[in-house]
Design a protein around this motif. Sequence first.
Motif: not given
Length: 161
Positions: A67-68, A92-97, A137-141, A158-160
């Motif tokens: 859990y993040v 959103v993970d590094e694979k844009d999923q 690197q992770y993102k939040i939409i 979110l990170t890196n």
Amino acid sequence: MGGIGLVIVIGAIIASMGFAMFMYIQYETNYIESSAGNTVKVGPVEYVITFDGTHNGDKENTPENTYVMIGITAKNISDEKTVISGGQFYFVDEKDQKHEAFFGEFSANDLFLEGLDPNKPIQRTTQFDVPFDEEKQYKIIIRPQKDQSTTDTAVVCLTNC
């Protein structure tokens, strides 16, 4: 006579294409990029997203991966009450999923569905069940609620970053 009809048809086609482009531009998604800890505005709400770490759930909810957890500070800057929910947030993970938020009631601050009064900020958390690597690197939409009448969508690193 046939020439006038042809001009009318071509004029109608050009007018309809112009109208279609106008409507497309009106409803095209407006992506706003930001990074964790900074304020980002989506419709009538200002958000500050923070990375609050990872955890392995509790007795009732154990993740497939990890859990993040993210922290969410939300402030309604309009004059009318609005609503936010955990369903507006995607990891959103590094694979844009994209991964949807998981509501597990891990604390009293977990976001499910929350009414926002004007100019009264709230602090909530939500989490995502995802494979997590500290080096990636992770993102939040953040997408708006339907009743917020906006085409804004925020992408928060979110990170890196």
